[in-house]
Scaffold this motif. Structure first.
Motif, PDB file in Angstrom:
ATOM      1  N   UNK A  43       0.834  -1.206   0.000  1.00 37.25           N
ATOM      2  CA  UNK A  43       0.000   0.000   0.000  1.00 37.25           C
ATOM      3  C   UNK A  43       0.869   1.256   0.000  1.00 37.25           C
ATOM      4  N   UNK A  44       1.949   1.223   0.767  1.00 37.06           N
ATOM      5  CA  UNK A  44       2.813   2.415   0.841  1.00 37.06           C
ATOM      6  C   UNK A  44       3.628   2.599  -0.434  1.00 37.06           C
ATOM      7  N   UNK A  46       2.629   2.685  -3.242  1.00 42.42           N
ATOM      8  CA  UNK A  46       1.878   3.476  -4.213  1.00 42.42           C
ATOM      9  C   UNK A  46       2.175   4.973  -4.044  1.00 42.42           C
ATOM     10  N   UNK A  47       2.887   5.301  -2.985  1.00 37.65           N
ATOM     11  CA  UNK A  47       3.294   6.705  -2.772  1.00 37.65           C
ATOM     12  C   UNK A  47       4.433   7.031  -3.738  1.00 37.65           C
ATOM     13  N   UNK A  48       4.573   8.323  -4.071  1.00 42.08           N
ATOM     14  CA  UNK A  48       5.657   8.732  -4.994  1.00 42.08           C
ATOM     15  C   UNK A  48       7.010   8.320  -4.412  1.00 42.08           C
TER      16      UNK A  48
ATOM     17  N   UNK B   3      -2.135  11.046   1.223  1.00 43.11           N
ATOM     18  CA  UNK B   3      -1.968   9.600   1.042  1.00 43.11           C
ATOM     19  C   UNK B   3      -3.313   8.918   1.264  1.00 43.11           C
ATOM     20  N   UNK B   6      -4.716   2.351  -0.493  1.00 42.42           N
ATOM     21  CA  UNK B   6      -5.517   1.575  -1.440  1.00 42.42           C
ATOM     22  C   UNK B   6      -5.605   0.134  -0.948  1.00 42.42           C
ATOM     23  N   UNK B   9      -4.134  -2.647  -3.102  1.00 43.97           N
ATOM     24  CA  UNK B   9      -2.723  -2.590  -3.512  1.00 43.97           C
ATOM     25  C   UNK B   9      -2.127  -3.997  -3.446  1.00 43.97           C
ATOM     26  N   UNK B  10      -1.258  -4.288  -4.406  1.00 41.84           N
ATOM     27  CA  UNK B  10      -0.644  -5.624  -4.446  1.00 41.84           C
ATOM     28  C   UNK B  10       0.261  -5.801  -3.222  1.00 41.84           C
TER      29      UNK B  10
END
Lengths: 84, 19
Positions: A43-44, A46-48, B3, B6, B9-10
């Protein structure tokens, strides 16, 4: 492990950059949430990348992001249990 | 950028677990 720098990251192919970041994030998150470490790391990630690099230098911002992800995960798990 | 975690998310699998 030496700290991951922006130039090291930029040198890696795009596809591997997230794996490189994940390799550094995973142990940090595993120390906080051993069972959910893989999911939270995903999940993290996905942050830039630039913000992720900054988070390595500021544990507080990393912890707050981890807690946000855990809150969403737990809310989702509760919702799933109640719908069953 | 805020933030927004999700839930889909994988899951990340570290190298040592992939082998």
């Amino acid at each position: 492990q030496e700290p991951l720098t922006a130039s090291m990251l930029a040198a890696a192919p795009l596809k591997e950059q997230k794996q490189l970041l994940g390799e550094r994030l995973y142990p940090l998150i595993q120390a906080l949430h051993p069972t959910l470490a893989g999911k939270i790391t995903g999940m993290l990630l996905e942050i830039d990348n630039s913000e992720l690099l900054h988070m390595f230098e500021s544990p507080e911002s990393l912890h707050s992001k981890v807690e946000e992800a855990v809150a969403v995960l737990q809310a989702h798990q509760v919702k799933e249990l109640t719908t069953k | 950028k805020p933030f927004v975690p999700n839930i889909n998310a994988a899951e990340f699998i570290p190298g040592f677990l992939q082998k």
